[in-house]
Design an enzyme around this catalytic site. Structure first.
Site, mmCIF file in Angstrom:
data_model
loop_
_atom_site.group_PDB
_atom_site.id
_atom_site.type_symbol
_atom_site.label_atom_id
_atom_site.label_comp_id
_atom_site.label_asym_id
_atom_site.label_seq_id
_atom_site.Cartn_x
_atom_site.Cartn_y
_atom_site.Cartn_z
ATOM 1 N N ARG A 85 22.166 -8.327 -27.802
ATOM 2 C CA ARG A 85 21.079 -9.323 -27.831
ATOM 3 C C ARG A 85 20.732 -9.717 -29.265
ATOM 4 O O ARG A 85 20.319 -10.847 -29.519
ATOM 5 C CB ARG A 85 19.847 -8.807 -27.087
ATOM 6 C CG ARG A 85 19.299 -7.512 -27.645
ATOM 7 C CD ARG A 85 18.143 -7.010 -26.807
ATOM 8 N NE ARG A 85 17.826 -5.633 -27.139
ATOM 9 C CZ ARG A 85 16.594 -5.152 -27.192
ATOM 10 N NH1 ARG A 85 15.559 -5.919 -26.935
ATOM 11 N NH2 ARG A 85 16.383 -3.893 -27.490
ATOM 12 N N GLU A 102 9.819 -18.596 -14.712
ATOM 13 C CA GLU A 102 11.228 -18.874 -14.989
ATOM 14 C C GLU A 102 11.751 -20.110 -14.275
ATOM 15 O O GLU A 102 12.586 -20.840 -14.814
ATOM 16 C CB GLU A 102 12.084 -17.657 -14.609
ATOM 17 C CG GLU A 102 11.814 -16.407 -15.452
ATOM 18 C CD GLU A 102 10.633 -15.588 -14.966
ATOM 19 O OE1 GLU A 102 10.059 -15.926 -13.906
ATOM 20 O OE2 GLU A 102 10.259 -14.606 -15.629
ATOM 21 N N ARG A 151 20.983 -4.768 -23.754
ATOM 22 C CA ARG A 151 19.908 -4.175 -24.526
ATOM 23 C C ARG A 151 20.342 -3.067 -25.497
ATOM 24 O O ARG A 151 19.819 -3.010 -26.617
ATOM 25 C CB ARG A 151 18.886 -3.605 -23.541
ATOM 26 C CG ARG A 151 17.763 -2.851 -24.188
ATOM 27 C CD ARG A 151 16.729 -2.451 -23.145
ATOM 28 N NE ARG A 151 15.601 -1.797 -23.766
ATOM 29 C CZ ARG A 151 15.334 -0.497 -23.635
ATOM 30 N NH1 ARG A 151 16.104 0.272 -22.899
ATOM 31 N NH2 ARG A 151 14.286 0.037 -24.234
#
Lengths: 317, 298
Positions: A13, A61, A170
């Site tokens: 990320r 979203e 992540r």
């Protein structure tokens, strides 16, 4: 076995964040949208330099996808960002109608995909997103393997016209690809040439495949390793060419076995070159809480599992 | 690029009434020809969409070598229209064709195989005038908000219009967009809710009472404009004029348009039953008797 080393570990990320920061300087039409996850998506640098090109959407979203479509129609290149769970299944119909079917130039860039999200558990560990996005007509689907490749993919997508889904994660993982690589959408990267088996891996599993390749080498097995960063369109030629040589395949992905890279490879091979295949992935189950390493081990998504499957598939030749 | 409307093209209320009669004829004929589609909402919204395209919106009046209006999907320098309740596509197609985006004869292909006039509006076949696919409800307000945001960033003073149904207001995404637009002060966005109080399964109050839609938009931070009769062209013109006067004041604008589903064809009015039903030959003849041919049938 070609040697791969690394000097640091970074999260993919952050590669996305670095790519966006560069696009902020080089691509005036690129915009970023986010649904209340700016720090997680590493967008701070882009926002600092280009506040007018950032749209905070809050925890909404579906609207973010629609707004992105509206911006794209108007000539911008929006990157809609959130966690992979909320940027795929939660907004499937919005992506389907306002993005894919409408062929709007929206990039859905999502983090925290797969088991390696870790402790948050199964609610957030999307393992079905590649299947959903692969099924969507016209969608380009990319799942890079490390920081540098994610950065390169992020930048390459800005010049690619059309809907795309860019998936990253992540945890910090080894940075082993070149910082100056040219990212070619749809073009497989030959990690290591070998003759006994083809290992087709994507995302975090590419490094595991390299580890597996080294373990196999000690046992006299010469593995060809291919990094499929672009799940769709699949580099069929590269896979078929490799399997013509090795005669068997192990696929590896941080995703359900249903509908992911493994399925795509099986579909390809069953049509053009039927060959034994073993698949690494999550088998019809949700994830759970734990550290990324614990989870990858428990669900069999690591080098040891790849080694085991390679031996199995070679025996089936 | 600033596109100026040619004032001579601005239609009077009388002229609009003539056009809308033809549009209504087109709608029932299109739906009849393929024995499918949605006449009710199309007829009810005919006045507002006709008024927008033939009078109130600034659109590029240039024509290409084919004689049709030049269509730019990005709508730069123009006002833009989005249809969120995509099932009223017969209306959208008729207005686009009558306005000059493509041949009116193409209306005969509606919902048929290999047509650009898909059941619900689509960009996939590159029909001029369509900017985004719609039909799966609740998405148009978000897309329009994105286009309005883009105009703000670009310094383009065009207005973005979007039409939605009142049943559609039951979708959650509408309210995500409804909070987005005031947050970003999208005062170049004019939403229209077709408040006809009908939906597929019956009266909206019975199916899922969405109560006071106006009060909801006000609470979300929108400026509201009442349109008591969306089937009276003069009132439609007045409401759009009022909405345009509210531009640039820091709030998005919503027109709450009371309309009659099926308006113009007596037996299609006062019921939800013609939401998605095609007339048979006899019903078509009966409907066309009530709708004077003004511009010539396709």
């Amino acid at each position: 076995m070609k040697k791969y080393t690394y000097t640091e570990k970074k999260d993919t990320r952050s590669g996305f964040g670095a790519g966006m920061a560069e696009l902020g300087k080089t691509h005036p039409k690129v915009m970023a949208l986010c649904a209340d996850l700016v720090a997680s998506l590493k967008l701070d640098a882009f926002i600092k330099d280009n506040p007018e090109r950032f749209v905070q959407c809050g925890i909404a979203e579906a609207n973010m996808i629609g707004v992105s479509a509206g911006l794209a129609i108007s000539g911008f290149v929006p990157y809609a960002t959130t966690f992979a769970n909320f940027g795929s299944g939660r907004v499937y119909d919005q992506i389907r109608q306002s993005v894919a079917y409408s062929d709007t130039n929206v990039k859905i860039a999502v983090s925290h995909a797969g088991l390696t999200l870790g402790e948050d558990g199964a609610t957030h560990q999307i393992l079905e997103d590649l299947a959903m996005m692969r099924a969507m007509p016209g969608m380009t689907v990319i799942n890079p393997c490390d920081y540098n490749q994610t950065k390169a993919a992020t930048i390459a997508l800005a010049d690619h016209v059309g809907p795309a889904y860019l998936r990253f994660g992540r945890p910090v993982v080894p940075v082993f690809t070149a910082a100056d690589q040219k990212f070619e959408i749809g073009k497989a990267w030959m990690v290591n040439e070998g003759k006994d088996v083809t290992i087709v891996a994507t995302g975090h599993l590419v490094w595991e495949a390299i580890q597996a390749g080294e373990l196999l080498e000690r046992e006299g097995i010469d593995a060809e390793i291919i990094n499929i960063h672009t799940i769709k369109p699949l580099d069929e030629e590269a896979i078929l060419k490799s399997v013509a040589k090795t005669g068997c395949v192990v696929t590896a992905e941080e995703h359900q076995l249903n509908g992911g890279l493994g399925d795509a490879v099986c579909q390809l091979l069953s049509r053009y070159r039927p060959s034994p295949v073993e698949m690494i992935g999550v088998d019809n189950s949700f994830g759970e809480s734990g550290t990324p390493a614990q989870l990858m081990e428990k669900y069999g998504l690591n080098a040891a599992s790849i080694v085991e499957k390679v031996k199995k598939v070679i025996n089936r030749k | 690029m600033i596109i100026k409307r040619k004032d001579e093209k601005m239609k009077s209320v009388n002229e609009l009434n003539e056009i809308v009669s033809q549009v209504r004829r087109d709608i029932v004929r299109m739906v009849h020809a393929c024995q499918s589609g949605h006449p009710g909402g199309s007829l009810g919204c005919a006045d507002i969409v006709t008024t927008l395209y033939f009078r109130e919106m600034n659109i590029n009046e240039e024509t290409g070598t084919d004689g049709f209006l030049k269509f730019s999907r990005s709508g730069e320098g123009e006002d833009m229209f989005f249809l969120s309740n995509g099932h009223i596509s017969p209306l959208f197609y008729s207005v686009l064709a009558r306005r000059g985006y493509f041949a009116v004869s193409e209306l005969a292909t509606f919902r048929k195989i290999n047509s650009r006039l898909q059941g619900h509006p689509a960009t996939h076949e590159h029909l001029p005038g369509i900017r985004v696919a719609s039909g799966s409800l609740g998405q148009g307000l978000s897309v329009a908000a994105g286009a309005a945001k883009a105009k703000k960033i670009k310094g383009d003073d065009g207005t973005v219009f979007v039409l939605m149904g009142d049943g559609e207001q039951q979708e959650g995404q509408i309210w995500e967009a409804a909070q987005f637009a005031p947050h970003y002060k999208l005062d170049n966005l004019v939403a229209i809710v077709d408040w006809n109080k009908q939906q597929i399964d019956g009266p909206t109050d019975k199916v899922m009472n969405n109560r006071d839609i106006k009060a909801k938009y006000e609470a979300f931070g929108w400026a509201t404009v009442d349109l008591a009769d969306g089937n009276d062209i003069q009132q439609v013109v007045d409401a759009v004029t009022k909405a345009k006067a509210l531009k640039g004041q820091g709030q998005p604008i919503v027109i709450l348009m009371k309309s009659e589903m099926g308006f113009g064809v007596d037996f299609m009015m006062h019921t939800h039953k013609w939401h998605g039903t095609a007339p048979n030959d006899e019903q078509l003849a009966k409907a066309l008797e009530q709708l004077p041919q003004t511009l010539g049938d396709y």
